[in-house]
Design a protein around this motif. Structure first.
Motif, PDB file in Angstrom:
ATOM      1  N   GLU A   1      33.800   7.994  12.682  1.00 19.09           N
ATOM      2  CA  GLU A   1      32.410   7.921  13.162  1.00 19.09           C
ATOM      3  C   GLU A   1      32.157   8.877  14.336  1.00 19.09           C
ATOM      4  OE1 GLU A   1      31.097   3.867  13.583  1.00 19.09           O
ATOM      5  OE2 GLU A   1      31.359   3.515  11.437  1.00 19.09           O
TER       6      GLU A   1
ATOM      7  N   SER B   1      32.149  12.397  12.681  1.00 17.78           N
ATOM      8  CA  SER B   1      30.944  12.590  11.858  1.00 17.78           C
ATOM      9  C   SER B   1      29.729  12.787  12.759  1.00 17.78           C
ATOM     10  CB  SER B   1      30.692  11.374  10.955  1.00 17.78           C
ATOM     11  OG  SER B   1      31.765  11.159  10.101  1.00 17.78           O
TER      12      SER B   1
ATOM     13  N   THR C   1      22.377   8.575  11.200  1.00 13.02           N
ATOM     14  CA  THR C   1      23.268   8.687  10.034  1.00 13.02           C
ATOM     15  C   THR C   1      22.631   9.284   8.766  1.00 13.02           C
ATOM     16  OG1 THR C   1      22.882   6.349   9.642  1.00 13.02           O
ATOM     17  CG2 THR C   1      24.930   6.948  10.750  1.00 13.02           C
TER      18      THR C   1
ATOM     19  N   GLY D   1      22.848   6.693   4.350  1.00 14.52           N
ATOM     20  CA  GLY D   1      22.758   6.720   5.815  1.00 14.52           C
ATOM     21  C   GLY D   1      21.681   5.811   6.374  1.00 14.52           C
TER      22      GLY D   1
ATOM     23  N   GLY E   1      22.661   3.004   8.548  1.00 12.96           N
ATOM     24  CA  GLY E   1      22.965   3.247   9.956  1.00 12.96           C
ATOM     25  C   GLY E   1      21.769   3.083  10.883  1.00 12.96           C
TER      26      GLY E   1
ATOM     27  N   GLY F   1      26.425   2.716  12.737  1.00  8.50           N
ATOM     28  CA  GLY F   1      25.659   3.944  12.960  1.00  8.50           C
ATOM     29  C   GLY F   1      25.460   4.249  14.424  1.00  8.50           C
TER      30      GLY F   1
ATOM     31  N   HIS G   1      28.107   6.979  15.622  1.00 10.85           N
ATOM     32  CA  HIS G   1      27.678   8.311  15.182  1.00 10.85           C
ATOM     33  C   HIS G   1      26.616   8.862  16.120  1.00 10.85           C
ATOM     34  CE1 HIS G   1      28.745   5.984  11.587  1.00 10.85           C
ATOM     35  NE2 HIS G   1      29.099   7.091  10.994  1.00 10.85           N
TER      36      HIS G   1
ATOM     37  N   GLU H   1      30.974   5.431   4.117  1.00  8.21           N
ATOM     38  CA  GLU H   1      31.148   6.571   5.031  1.00  8.21           C
ATOM     39  C   GLU H   1      32.603   7.048   5.031  1.00  8.21           C
ATOM     40  OE1 GLU H   1      30.532   5.906   9.181  1.00  8.21           O
ATOM     41  OE2 GLU H   1      31.746   4.101   9.224  1.00  8.21           O
TER      42      GLU H   1
END
Lengths: 560, 49
Positions: free
Chosen positions: A65, A68, A80, A97, A100, A257, A260, A417
Motif C-alpha cells: 500500500e 502503490s 485508490t 479502487g 478505497g 485506501g 495509499h 490490490e
C-alpha cells in the motif's frame, strides 16, 4: 508529452508522516478488539498466529500500500481508483479502487459515533457521573446513552450532539489539509502513548489488590497468565488463524485506501520501506505492549478471570472500565477516566482523519475541488450516512456498516490490490518500487511472500468468512465434511449474513410473541435499509469515478 | 504469573518494543534526501517504467 509542475500538498516532516500513518493504524481496535479477540481465542493461543500473520500479511500489505500510494502520487493520483488505474491496464481497476473511498466513508460514519462516545465519557469522567455507581448502573449508563431518547445529562439528544461535535472537529482539521492531520498526530500520538503507559503500569502492578468478598478470585496475574501462556496446539486451529488474520486488517488499517492516500503525498524519491515498517511496528507496540496490559489485567484484577472470559466484548471499554476506575478513589477515577477515554479519543481521531483523505484527494485530483470544499463535503456525507447509525443503533444499522464496510470490504480490497500489485503490475516492478529510495534493506524473502504467501492467506481469510462453519468450529466442520455429512454454515458466515438467516430464525421462533416478532421485523427493515445506503454509496462513488474517467478522456489524460 | 506466560510476555514485548524503537530511531537519524524539483510525469503510467 510535456510534464507539468507538481502542485500538491506534501508532508511537513518525516516524523509527522510516521505519526500520522501510525495514528491511522492505531485505532480503537488496538484497545478493544485485540484483547477481546485474544480472550475469545483462548488467550495465549492467539498470540503466536497473530505475530506470524503480522509478518506474513501485515508487513507485506503495508509495503504494497505504501509503494502503490507513492507510485500513484507520482502521477498526481491521491486516491485508490486512479492509483490502481496507473498500475494496471484495463478499465476495471479504477472501479475496484472505489473500495478505497467507499470503505473510508462508510466506516467513518459509524467510527465517528464511537469516537463521540469517548468524548462524552471524558466529559462524564471529569463531571463525576460514575461516582458511587454500581457495576450494573455504569453498564446501564451506556445503554441509556445510546438510546437517544434518553438523555444522561439533561441535554436533549446528547448522543447526536456529541456525534455532530466530533464530526465537526474532524471536518475542521481535515479542512486544514495535511498540516492539520500532521498536527493532530503530533499531539495525539504522544499523549495516547503516555496515557497508555500509565494505565498499563497500573494494569501490571495491580496484582491481587483488587480482590473483594464478591470477587475473591480476582487477580490481574490471572488475566496476564491467560493472555500470555503459549498454547502451541493453536497453530493447527483454522479458527484462531482466521481471527488473527482478521485482527491484522483492523489493527493496521490495511485494505482501506488510507495508507495509499497518505503515501501518495510522499515524494517519489523518498523512502517508504523504513517508513512502512516503522509505522507498522509503532502500531504493534501500542497493541501488543499497551493494549494487552490495560483492559484484561485490570478487569481480571477486580472481577476475576472467569468474569472476563464470560463478558469479554466491545462493551467492556465503556460499560466496565469506568466502574473499575471508581475503585481508585474519586480523584484518581476521574484522572484514569480522562486518560482511558482520552487515549481512545486520540486513537479514534487520528484514524478517522485518515478516512477523510481519500475522498478529499479524489475530489481535488479529479474535479479540482478546493481542500475546504472537499473536507466539508466529506463531513456532510458522513453525517448523512452516520445519523442512521446513531438514531437506529439498537436496530442493527451500526453492525451492518461494521460488517459490510469495516470487515468484508477490507478483505476484498486487500486481496484484489495484492493480486494487482504482485501479478498484474508485476512483483519485479513492485519490489523495485518498494526499494526505491529505501533507507533500510528489506529481506528479499518478502518479495516471495508478497507474491505467493500474502495472496493465499488473504484468499484463505476471504473464503473463511464466506463459508464459516457452525460455531466457527473448523475442525468439526472438516470432520463432518469428510464423513459425508456436508458443511453446515454458521449464521455469521457471509452467505448466511446476506440472507439474514439468523434473524429469520429468530422471527420464526418468535411467532407466538407478536411484540418480539414485530421488533425483529423492524430490525430486518433497518438492516436492509443500512445495506441499501451502503450500496447507494458504492454506486454513487463508482459513478463519480466514471465521470472522472470521461473527464480525463476529454482532457486526453485517460489511460488506454 | 507462570514461567511460560512470563517468558512469552517478556519476549514478545521486548522484541516489539525493541524493533519499534530501532526503526523509529533510524527514521529520526537518517538524513533527508535533497529536494530535486520533482515533476509529475505523463499520466499514462502503467507503461511508463
Amino acid at each position: 508529452m510535456a510534464s507539468t509542475s507538481i502542485n500538491k500538498e506534501q508532508w511537513g516532516t518525516r516524523v509527522g508522516l510516521i505519526l500520522a500513518m501510525a495514528g491511522n493504524a492505531v485505532g480503537l481496535g488496538n484497545f478493544f478488539r485485540f484483547p477481546v479477540q485474544a480472550v475469545q481465542n483462548r488467550g495465549g493461543a492467539f498470540i503466536l498466529p497473530f505475530i506470524v500473520c503480522f509478518l506474513l500479511m501485515g508487513i507485506p500489505l503495508l509495503l504494497i500500500e505504501w509503494s502503490s500510494g507513492r507510485f500513484g502520487g507520482k502521477f498526481g493520483n491521491h486516491s485508490t481508483p486512479y492509483i490502481l488505474d496507473t498500475m494496471a491496464k484495463g478499465r476495471i481497476w479504477k472501479y475496484i479502487g472505489v473500495f478505497g473511498i467507499f470503505t473510508n466513508i462508510a466506516v467513518a460514519a459509524y467510527y465517528c459515533y464511537i469516537e463521540s462516545w469517548t468524548m462524552a465519557y471524558v466529559f462524564h469522567s471529569v463531571g463525576g457521573t460514575f461516582t458511587g455507581k454500581t457495576q450494573a448502573e455504569v453498564a446501564g449508563f451506556f445503554t441509556n446513552y445510546v438510546d437517544i431518547g434518553h438523555s444522561t445529562t439533561g441535554i436533549p439528544y446528547e448522543a447526536v450532539l456529541f456525534y455532530i461535535v466530533c464530526l465537526a472537529l474532524n471536518t475542521y482539521i481535515l479542512s486544514r489539509g495535511l498540516a492539520g492531520v500532521e498536527k493532530a498526530a503530533k499531539i495525539g500520538m504522544p499523549l495516547l502513548i503516555l496515557f497508555g503507559v500509565v494505565l498499563a503500569i497500573r494494569g501490571v502492578t495491580l496484582g491481587t489488590t483488587g480482590m473483594t468478598p464478591e470477587h475473591p478470585d480476582a487477580s490481574a496475574w490471572d488475566g496476564l497468565n491467560f493472555l500470555w501462556t503459549p498454547q502451541f496446539d493453536s497453530l493447527s486451529n483454522p479458527k484462531v488463524w482466521l481471527a488473527a488474520a482478521g485482527q491484522i486488517f483492523f489493527t493496521l488499517s490495511v485494505g482501506m485506501g488510507t495508507v495509499h492516500c497518505y503515501a501518495a503525498y510522499v515524494r517519489s524519491k523518498d523512502d517508504i520501506a523504513l517508513n512502512a515498517v516503522s509505522a507498522g511496528f509503532m502500531n504493534e507496540f501500542v497493541e501488543v505492549v499497551l493494549g494487552s496490559m490495560i483492559v484484561i489485567p485490570i478487569a481480571a484484577g477486580y472481577l476475576g478471570l472467569d468474569w472476563v472470559k464470560e463478558n469479554a466484548g466491545f462493551g467492556m471499554a465503556f460499560q466496565t472500565m469506568p466502574y473499575l476506575f471508581q475503585q481508585w478513589g474519586t480523584l484518581f477515577a476521574a484522572i484514569a477516566g480522562v486518560m482511558w477515554f482520552g487515549l481512545l479519543f486520540f486513537a479514534g481521531i487520528t484514524s478517522s482523519l485518515a478516512m477523510g483523505t481519500p475522498w478529499m484527494g479524489f475530489m481535488q485530483d479529479e474535479f479540482k475541488w478546493k481542500r475546504e470544499k472537499s473536507a466539508y463535503s466529506f463531513g456532510l456525507i458522513v453525517l448523512i450516512l452516520g445519523l442512521p447509525t446513531v438514531l437506529f443503533y439498537q436496530q442493527g444499522v451500526f453492525d451492518q456498516y461494521d460488517y459490510w464496510a469495516g470487515t468484508v470490504s477490507l478483505v476484498v480490497f486487500a486481496l484484489l490490490e495484492t493480486i494487482v500489485f504482485a501479478w498484474i503490475f508485476g512483483i519485479d516492478k513492485g519490489w523495485n518500487e518498494i526499494n526505491t529510495g529505501a533507507d533500510i534493506r528489506l529481506p528479499v524473502i518478502f518479495k516471495y511472500i508478497i507474491k505467493y504467501v500474502t495472496p493465499v492467506l488473504l484468499l484463505f481469510v476471504f473464503v473463511g468468512s464466506v463459508f464459516t462453519p457452525v460455531g466457527n468450529d473448523w475442525q468439526a466442520a472438516f470432520a463432518n465434511l469428510f464423513s459425508g455429512q456436508g458443511w453446515a454454515l454458521d449464521n455469521g458466515s457471509l452467505i448466511k449474513q446476506l440472507t439474514n438467516s439468523g434473524l429469520k430464525e429468530q422471527i420464526a421462533a418468535a411467532a407466538n410473541d407478536p411484540v418480539l416478532s414485530a421488533t425483529l421485523k423492524d430490525k430486518m427493515f433497518y438492516i436492509n435499509l443500512a445495506r441499501l445506503l451502503l450500496l447507494g454509496l458504492f454506486v454513487g462513488l463508482a459513478s463519480l469515478v466514471y465521470l472522472a474517467y470521461k473527464k480525463r478522456v476529454r482532457e486526453g489524460r485517460a489511460t488506454e | 504469573m507462570n514461567a511460560a506466560a512470563l517468558l512469552m510476555m517478556v519476549t514478545a514485548q521486548v522484541l516489539v518494543t525493541g524493533f519499534t524503537a530501532y526503526f523509529f530511531y533510524k527514521v529520526l537519524t537518517t538524513p533527508p534526501k535533497a529536494d530535486d524539483g520533482e515533476m509529475i510525469p505523463p499520466v499514462k503510467s502503467y507503461d511508463a517504467t
